[in-house]
Design a protein around this motif. Structure first.
Motif, PDB file in Angstrom:
ATOM      1  N   ASP A 205       0.812  -1.222   0.000  1.00 25.84           N
ATOM      2  CA  ASP A 205       0.000   0.000   0.000  1.00 25.84           C
ATOM      3  C   ASP A 205       0.842   1.267   0.000  1.00 25.84           C
ATOM      4  OD1 ASP A 205      -2.360  -1.471   0.061  1.00 25.84           O
ATOM      5  OD2 ASP A 205      -2.335  -1.596   2.262  1.00 25.84           O
ATOM      6  N   ASP A 206       2.168   1.104   0.011  1.00 23.71           N
ATOM      7  CA  ASP A 206       3.071   2.257   0.037  1.00 23.71           C
ATOM      8  C   ASP A 206       3.460   2.622  -1.393  1.00 23.71           C
ATOM      9  OD1 ASP A 206       5.011   4.150   0.379  1.00 23.71           O
ATOM     10  OD2 ASP A 206       6.327   2.928   1.633  1.00 23.71           O
ATOM     11  N   PRO A 207       3.079   3.811  -1.884  1.00 25.36           N
ATOM     12  CA  PRO A 207       3.428   4.195  -3.252  1.00 25.36           C
ATOM     13  C   PRO A 207       4.896   4.566  -3.422  1.00 25.36           C
ATOM     14  CG  PRO A 207       2.340   6.015  -2.151  1.00 25.36           C
ATOM     15  CD  PRO A 207       2.283   4.843  -1.201  1.00 25.36           C
ATOM     16  N   GLY A 208       5.656   4.468  -2.352  1.00 21.34           N
ATOM     17  CA  GLY A 208       7.059   4.856  -2.379  1.00 21.34           C
ATOM     18  C   GLY A 208       7.293   6.084  -1.521  1.00 21.34           C
ATOM     19  N   HIS A 209       8.506   6.234  -1.006  1.00 20.55           N
ATOM     20  CA  HIS A 209       8.813   7.382  -0.167  1.00 20.55           C
ATOM     21  C   HIS A 209      10.325   7.561  -0.099  1.00 20.55           C
ATOM     22  CE1 HIS A 209       8.989   3.954   2.691  1.00 20.55           C
ATOM     23  NE2 HIS A 209       9.995   4.629   3.199  1.00 20.55           N
ATOM     24  N   ALA A 210      10.751   8.672   0.501  1.00 24.79           N
ATOM     25  CA  ALA A 210      12.168   8.925   0.741  1.00 24.79           C
ATOM     26  C   ALA A 210      12.408   9.037   2.236  1.00 24.79           C
ATOM     27  CB  ALA A 210      12.618  10.198   0.035  1.00 24.79           C
ATOM     28  N   VAL A 224       9.120  10.653   6.753  1.00 25.38           N
ATOM     29  CA  VAL A 224       9.510  10.365   5.376  1.00 25.38           C
ATOM     30  C   VAL A 224       8.924  11.416   4.439  1.00 25.38           C
ATOM     31  CG1 VAL A 224       9.618   7.897   5.860  1.00 25.38           C
ATOM     32  CG2 VAL A 224       7.513   8.885   4.898  1.00 25.38           C
ATOM     33  N   LEU A 225       9.489  11.510   3.248  1.00 20.42           N
ATOM     34  CA  LEU A 225       8.938  12.355   2.197  1.00 20.42           C
ATOM     35  C   LEU A 225       8.110  11.442   1.305  1.00 20.42           C
ATOM     36  CD1 LEU A 225      12.177  14.349   1.256  1.00 20.42           C
ATOM     37  CD2 LEU A 225      10.545  14.791   3.112  1.00 20.42           C
ATOM     38  N   PRO A 226       6.792  11.608   1.268  1.00 17.45           N
ATOM     39  CA  PRO A 226       5.940  10.635   0.604  1.00 17.45           C
ATOM     40  C   PRO A 226       5.755  10.898  -0.889  1.00 17.45           C
ATOM     41  CG  PRO A 226       4.588  12.250   1.706  1.00 17.45           C
ATOM     42  CD  PRO A 226       6.010  12.632   1.996  1.00 17.45           C
ATOM     43  N   ALA A 227       5.654   9.804  -1.652  1.00 15.02           N
ATOM     44  CA  ALA A 227       5.159   9.902  -3.027  1.00 15.02           C
ATOM     45  C   ALA A 227       3.637   9.933  -2.967  1.00 15.02           C
ATOM     46  CB  ALA A 227       5.640   8.710  -3.847  1.00 15.02           C
ATOM     47  N   ARG A 228       3.006  10.595  -3.917  1.00  8.70           N
ATOM     48  CA  ARG A 228       1.553  10.718  -3.883  1.00  8.70           C
ATOM     49  C   ARG A 228       0.866   9.470  -4.434  1.00  8.70           C
ATOM     50  NH1 ARG A 228       2.665  15.884  -6.360  1.00  8.70           N
ATOM     51  NH2 ARG A 228       2.768  17.531  -4.797  1.00  8.70           N
ATOM     52  N   GLN A 229       1.499   8.809  -5.391  1.00  8.22           N
ATOM     53  CA  GLN A 229       0.943   7.608  -5.976  1.00  8.22           C
ATOM     54  C   GLN A 229       2.082   6.801  -6.570  1.00  8.22           C
ATOM     55  OE1 GLN A 229      -1.303   8.551  -9.668  1.00  8.22           O
ATOM     56  NE2 GLN A 229      -1.028  10.681  -9.033  1.00  8.22           N
ATOM     57  N   GLU A 230       1.785   5.552  -6.948  1.00  8.10           N
ATOM     58  CA  GLU A 230       2.832   4.636  -7.385  1.00  8.10           C
ATOM     59  C   GLU A 230       3.673   5.212  -8.514  1.00  8.10           C
ATOM     60  OE1 GLU A 230       3.076   0.241  -9.441  1.00  8.10           O
ATOM     61  OE2 GLU A 230       1.519   0.647  -7.953  1.00  8.10           O
ATOM     62  N   ALA A 231       3.036   5.841  -9.511  1.00  6.35           N
ATOM     63  CA  ALA A 231       3.767   6.364 -10.659  1.00  6.35           C
ATOM     64  C   ALA A 231       4.653   7.550 -10.288  1.00  6.35           C
ATOM     65  CB  ALA A 231       2.794   6.775 -11.756  1.00  6.35           C
ATOM     66  N   GLU A 232       4.482   8.074  -9.064  1.00  9.26           N
ATOM     67  CA  GLU A 232       5.264   9.226  -8.646  1.00  9.26           C
ATOM     68  C   GLU A 232       6.406   8.832  -7.707  1.00  9.26           C
ATOM     69  OE1 GLU A 232       3.873  13.759  -7.979  1.00  9.26           O
ATOM     70  OE2 GLU A 232       3.271  12.346  -6.454  1.00  9.26           O
ATOM     71  N   SER A 233       6.690   7.542  -7.573  1.00  8.78           N
ATOM     72  CA  SER A 233       7.818   7.101  -6.757  1.00  8.78           C
ATOM     73  C   SER A 233       9.098   7.774  -7.243  1.00  8.78           C
ATOM     74  CB  SER A 233       7.972   5.581  -6.843  1.00  8.78           C
ATOM     75  OG  SER A 233       6.870   4.940  -6.248  1.00  8.78           O
ATOM     76  N   PHE A 234       9.928   8.196  -6.311  1.00  6.75           N
ATOM     77  CA  PHE A 234      11.137   8.929  -6.667  1.00  6.75           C
ATOM     78  C   PHE A 234      12.128   7.989  -7.364  1.00  6.75           C
ATOM     79  CE2 PHE A 234       9.797  10.702  -2.418  1.00  6.75           C
ATOM     80  CZ  PHE A 234       9.052  11.739  -2.969  1.00  6.75           C
ATOM     81  N   ASP A 235      12.673   8.437  -8.507  1.00 10.92           N
ATOM     82  CA  ASP A 235      13.684   7.615  -9.154  1.00 10.92           C
ATOM     83  C   ASP A 235      14.983   8.367  -9.413  1.00 10.92           C
ATOM     84  OD1 ASP A 235      13.080   9.256 -11.302  1.00 10.92           O
ATOM     85  OD2 ASP A 235      12.048   7.710 -12.444  1.00 10.92           O
ATOM     86  N   ARG A 236      15.012   9.679  -9.130  1.00 14.90           N
ATOM     87  CA  ARG A 236      16.231  10.465  -9.294  1.00 14.90           C
ATOM     88  C   ARG A 236      16.261  11.577  -8.256  1.00 14.90           C
ATOM     89  NH1 ARG A 236      14.690  11.892 -15.148  1.00 14.90           N
ATOM     90  NH2 ARG A 236      12.710  11.309 -14.196  1.00 14.90           N
TER      91      ARG A 236
END
Length: 372
Positions: A205-210, A224-236
């Motif tokens: 259920d975690d869309p990703g975070h930092a 943590v710094l949250p991503a808003r949705q799965e497609a917004e997971s941090f990659d750079r």
């Protein structure tokens, strides 16, 4: 493992555009496999070699070899190439790897390359292997630990390993507790303390975070710094100083977000890559550069769209550099050559170009050919 004669002034976060989160000596790099988009035109260019094989450039970086400025490029063809600057002519045979970053250690450039073998640290002058990191390596960043130069590598199980570059040995690890891939790493200083920013991929259920880790205590710090949705997971990641504060710029499918690392607050709305037909795209590449004395965001967009220089505070476009129609920029790095502020770009077709940030155009001379 031989001792490495390293200087304590290693960098891990780019401010001047020569490093992906720091200061002088370490070149900017995207720490995860980049998406493949397309190329551009303008400055002096180096294209794919004899067969002109299409192979997207994934990372570009600045370094020095034998007392001369070089560009270090890594492509989807699994080769890391070194070129003399500003001519972009081949300087040596390629190294294996599809991503790379450069740092200055004891006055000499070293390059960390990543591939199916894991990661390897090389002396750029002698081509001697200094350190081998076991596979897999999903993200990496240079930085410092207790004032000494260090390398941080992430894997696909949520663990970050720390490497002491003075001794060339492991210095422990950080466990994010996520059990999923580390997608990006960046080193910074927040309130005079060394911090490592760790991006965790989406899972459950975690869309990703930092996460932010205090490298002195080896403990997570703050929310943590949250991503808003799965497609917004941090990659750079890129880090710059904005209004005297360390600012994290994150890239995802929905554009760029900016975070005040001291306050853990997002700064304004996302910087979007919206096209004329209103469709929203990710930025295939971005970096931080100095335009004169001011820091700027530099973004590559989609096929045929110009490279843009933006105000890091609000994302407003300050200037553009035209690219060849039908191409996109997949890798960017900024630095200085012969006292001039310049930009390296890599394209989807394997072409590498050098731009003059003052004139916003191509450097002089022909476009040599050679590997991607």
């Amino acid at each position: 493992m031989p001792r490495l004669p390293l200087r304590r002034s290693i960098v891990a976060a780019v401010v001047t555009g020569v490093c992906a989160a720091g200061l002088a000596g370490c070149s900017s790099v995207t720490t995860t496999p980049s998406r493949t988009h397309a190329p551009e035109d303008g400055p002096r260019a180096s294209t794919g070699g004899r067969a002109a094989v299409r192979s997207a450039v994934r990372t570009v970086a600045f370094g020095r070899s034998r007392g001369r400025d070089v560009a270090v490029t890594a492509g989807a063809d699994g080769l890391v190439r070194v070129r003399w600057l500003p001519a972009l002519e081949p300087a040596a045979g390629p190294l294996p790897g599809d991503r790379a970053a450069v740092a200055e250690l004891d006055g000499r450039s070293v390059v960390f390359t990543v591939g199916g073998y894991g990661g390897r640290l090389w002396d750029l002058d002698t081509r001697r292997e200094l350190l081998h990191v076991p596979a897999p390596v999903s993200a990496f960043a240079f930085g410092a630990l207790r004032g000494a130069p260090a390398l941080f590598t992430g894997d696909r199980r949520g663990r970050v390993r720390i490497w002491d570059l003075t001794s060339g040995t492991s210095a422990g690890s950080l466990d994010t507790g996520a059990g999923t891939a580390i997608t990006a790493l960046a080193s910074a200083r927040v309130r005079s303390r060394p911090i490592l920013v760790v991006a965790v991929d989406n899972h459950g259920d975690d869309p990703g975070h930092a996460q932010l880790w205090d490298l002195t205590t080896r403990h997570r710090t703050g929310a943590v710094l949250p991503a808003r949705q799965e497609a917004e997971s941090f990659d750079r990641f890129q880090v710059l100083t904005l209004d005297g504060r360390p600012t994290l710029v994150t890239g995802s499918d929905y554009g760029l977000r900016r975070w005040d690392l001291e306050r853990r607050q997002e700064l304004g709305p996302s910087v979007e890559n919206r096209q004329e037909d209103a469709r929203l795209f990710s930025f295939p590449s971005f970096t931080v550069a100095l335009d004169g004395r001011r820091p700027v965001l530099v973004t590559g967009r989609v096929a045929g769209a110009p490279i843009q220089l933006r105000d890091p505070a609000d994302g407003a476009v300050l200037a553009e550099m035209a690219v060849r129609p039908g191409t996109a920029v997949t890798a960017l790095a900024a630095g200085t050559v012969n006292g001039d502020q310049v930009l390296l770009s890599g394209d989807e077709d394997g072409t590498v170009r050098l731009w003059d940030l003052r004139t916003r155009g191509r450097t002089d001379g022909p476009a040599p050919t050679g590997g991607s």
